[in-house]
Design an enzyme around this catalytic site. Structure first.
Site, short mmCIF file in Angstrom:
data_model
loop_
_atom_site.label_atom_id
_atom_site.label_comp_id
_atom_site.label_asym_id
_atom_site.label_seq_id
_atom_site.Cartn_x
_atom_site.Cartn_y
_atom_site.Cartn_z
N CYS A 14 0.63 -1.24 -0.02
CA CYS A 14 0.00 -0.24 0.17
C CYS A 14 0.84 1.36 0.13
O CYS A 14 0.13 2.50 -0.13
CB CYS A 14 -0.97 0.00 0.99
SG CYS A 14 -2.41 -1.38 0.90
N HIS A 39 -3.17 7.37 3.10
CA HIS A 39 -3.74 6.11 2.36
C HIS A 39 -5.03 5.63 2.96
O HIS A 39 -5.30 5.82 4.32
CB HIS A 39 -2.54 5.03 2.70
CG HIS A 39 -2.90 3.68 2.39
ND1 HIS A 39 -3.33 3.52 1.06
CD2 HIS A 39 -3.05 2.46 3.11
CE1 HIS A 39 -3.54 2.07 0.96
NE2 HIS A 39 -3.57 1.61 2.09
N ASN A 71 -9.93 0.36 0.09
CA ASN A 71 -8.77 0.46 -0.15
C ASN A 71 -8.37 -0.17 -1.28
O ASN A 71 -8.42 -1.16 -1.61
CB ASN A 71 -8.07 -0.33 0.99
CG ASN A 71 -6.47 -0.27 0.98
OD1 ASN A 71 -5.91 0.15 0.06
ND2 ASN A 71 -5.90 -0.98 1.90
C1 LIG Z 1 -10.03 -5.40 9.55
C2 LIG Z 1 -10.37 -4.47 10.53
C3 LIG Z 1 -11.62 -3.31 9.69
C4 LIG Z 1 -11.19 -5.20 11.42
O1 LIG Z 1 -11.73 -4.25 12.12
P1 LIG Z 1 -11.62 -4.41 13.94
O2 LIG Z 1 -12.16 -3.43 14.74
O3 LIG Z 1 -10.05 -4.72 14.28
O4 LIG Z 1 -12.28 -5.71 14.24
P2 LIG Z 1 -11.64 -7.02 15.07
O5 LIG Z 1 -10.99 -7.82 14.10
O6 LIG Z 1 -11.17 -6.66 16.48
O7 LIG Z 1 -13.12 -7.53 15.30
C5 LIG Z 1 -14.11 -6.84 16.29
C6 LIG Z 1 -15.29 -7.93 16.35
O8 LIG Z 1 -15.89 -7.82 14.89
C7 LIG Z 1 -16.15 -9.04 14.31
N1 LIG Z 1 -15.84 -8.81 12.90
C8 LIG Z 1 -14.58 -8.66 12.28
N2 LIG Z 1 -14.90 -8.60 11.08
C9 LIG Z 1 -16.11 -8.48 10.78
C10 LIG Z 1 -16.99 -7.99 9.74
N3 LIG Z 1 -16.29 -7.92 8.38
N4 LIG Z 1 -18.15 -7.99 9.77
C11 LIG Z 1 -18.96 -7.99 10.94
N5 LIG Z 1 -18.25 -8.36 12.17
C12 LIG Z 1 -16.92 -8.52 12.05
C13 LIG Z 1 -15.06 -9.80 15.02
O9 LIG Z 1 -15.59 -11.15 14.81
C14 LIG Z 1 -15.10 -9.37 16.47
O10 LIG Z 1 -16.31 -9.91 16.97
P3 LIG Z 1 -16.09 -10.29 18.51
O11 LIG Z 1 -15.86 -8.92 19.30
O12 LIG Z 1 -17.47 -10.86 18.87
O13 LIG Z 1 -15.08 -11.23 18.59
C15 LIG Z 1 -9.56 -3.45 11.00
O14 LIG Z 1 -8.65 -4.21 11.72
C16 LIG Z 1 -8.40 -2.91 10.24
O15 LIG Z 1 -8.88 -2.16 9.11
N6 LIG Z 1 -7.19 -3.13 10.14
C17 LIG Z 1 -6.08 -2.57 9.25
C18 LIG Z 1 -6.49 -2.79 7.71
C19 LIG Z 1 -5.55 -2.46 6.96
O16 LIG Z 1 -5.07 -1.16 7.04
N7 LIG Z 1 -5.07 -3.37 5.88
C20 LIG Z 1 -4.48 -2.68 4.86
C21 LIG Z 1 -3.03 -2.39 5.23
S1 LIG Z 1 -2.78 -1.18 3.98
#
Ligand SMILES: CC(C)(COP(=O)(O)OP(=O)(O)OC[C@H]1O[C@@H](n2cnc3c(N)ncnc32)[C@H](O)[C@@H]1OP(=O)(O)O)[C@@H](O)C(=O)NCCC(=O)NCCS
Length: 331
Positions: free
Chosen positions: A116, A256, A286
């Protein structure tokens, strides 16, 4: 003689027509519009559906948009760089194909890959070529067909990524506009948290790994999120400090677009009001290497000559950085 700086003099962009909304994703994986919107800021993303068309298709469209807008003669282009994490093919250069298709017959060309951060690293590379006086017109294209390596059964990735491309032209400037300063970093210890493990030279795809979907991109979202927030905010703050800039001096943050919460955290760290933060994640998700040039494309009409822009990016590898840039034209 005044120092030559590397300025952006034109911008183009392209996203495919097909819209994949949160509502449609609800029918594909266990997710919902409300969760995606509040946790990421994304409402929809664009997907390139046509068979046999890869990243070069997006790159060519973005470059053609720039050429049509400006009347640039592609024969004058010295170098074409395609910043991408999803090249058309292994071995064959996506940039070489793109350059030939747009008529840049006097250019050399290469792909640049830093996940990215590819476009940001591209800005650094292009600027060094321009500042040295070696080349005068360089087309930097950020393009990714992320849908080609996304598992649409994995809700940790399929809600985030989309396809798109943006193209910018860099030219020498003697008014001091363009790239002012940069802070680029990488840390290979991060690669275990975001990667497509199979399909590269370490682990070729086998029948078993294919069945298990191991050629798709995987991420440990939480760890990537924490590292993105910490590192992007850190370099943005440091580049302001070392250039004696305050939030009042900054016209725009072009960060980004991976998660709105990461962008907000970076803006908060440098005390920037919301109206100065470029944002299009809600429309495209993204788009990896395309997010920064697509921001410039979407905001071009609002940018003014002399505007100070802070670019910031974070990506797989890990790779990240920040660039302090002065905009060179009114559109
Ligand atoms: C992927 C991302 C959106 C997940 O969000 P998060 O707030 O970290 O979510 P978590 O993984 O902690 O999950 C929180 C809860 O939501 C749930 N959950 C995860 N993905 C879900 C989705 N797509 N839809 C609904 N629920 C979801 C999980 O199971 C968890 O449930 P629980 O609390 O009952 O266990 C976030 O971590 C993110 O944006 N990461 C960076 C991504 C990124 O920048 N990637 C590219 C790099 S350039």
């Amino acid at each position: 003689m005044s120092k030559i700086t590397a300025a952006i003099t034109a911008v183009g962009g392209y996203v495919p027509d097909f819209v994949l909304s949160n509502k449609v994703l609800e029918t594909m994986v266990d997710t919902n519009d409300e969760w995606i919107t509040t946790r990421t800021g994304i409402k929809e993303r664009r997907i390139l559906k046509e068979e046999g068309k890869g990243t070069s298709f997006l790159a060519i469209k973005a470059a053609e948009d720039l050429i049509n807008k400006t009347g640039l003669d592609p024969k004058e282009i010295d170098l074409v760089i395609v910043a991408t994490a999803t090249p058309d093919m292994k071995a064959a250069s996506t940039a070489a194909y793109t350059a030939t298709q747009i008529g840049a017959v006097n250019a050399f060309s290469f792909d640049l890959e830093a996940a990215c951060s590819s476009f940001l690293y591209g800005m650094s590379t292009v600027s060094a070529y321009i500042e040295s006086g070696r080349y005068k017109k360089i087309l930097l294209i950020g393009a990714d067909k992320n849908s080609s390596f996304i598992n649409y059964k994995d809700r940790a990735t399929c809600i985030i990524f989309g396809d798109g491309a943006g193209a910018v032209l860099f030219e020498p400037n003697n008014e001091g506009l363009g790239l002012q300063d940069e802070l680029m970093r990488s840390n290979g210890e991060g690669r275990e948290f975001l990667q497509a493990t199979y399909g590269g030279s370490s682990y070729p795809i086998t029948e078993d790994t294919f069945q298990e979907g191991k050629h798709y991109v995987f991420q440990d979202g939480k760890t990537v999120f924490k590292n993105a927030v910490f590192n992007m905010a850190d370099v943005a703050e440091r580049i302001l400090k070392r250039n004696n800039l305050t939030n009042d001096d900054i016209s725009w943050l072009a960060a980004h677009q991976a998660n709105k919460r990461i962008i907000d955290a970076t803006a908060n760290r440098i005390n920037l009001e919301e109206k100065k933060v470029m944002m299009n994640i809600q429309k495209y998700g993204n788009t990896t290497s395309a997010t920064l040039p697509l921001l410039l494309h979407d905001y071009e009409s609002q940018l003014k000559k002399g505007d100070n822009i802070i670019f910031a990016a974070f990506g797989g590898g890990f790779t990240w950085g920040s660039i302090y840039f002065k905009w060179a034209y009114n559109s």
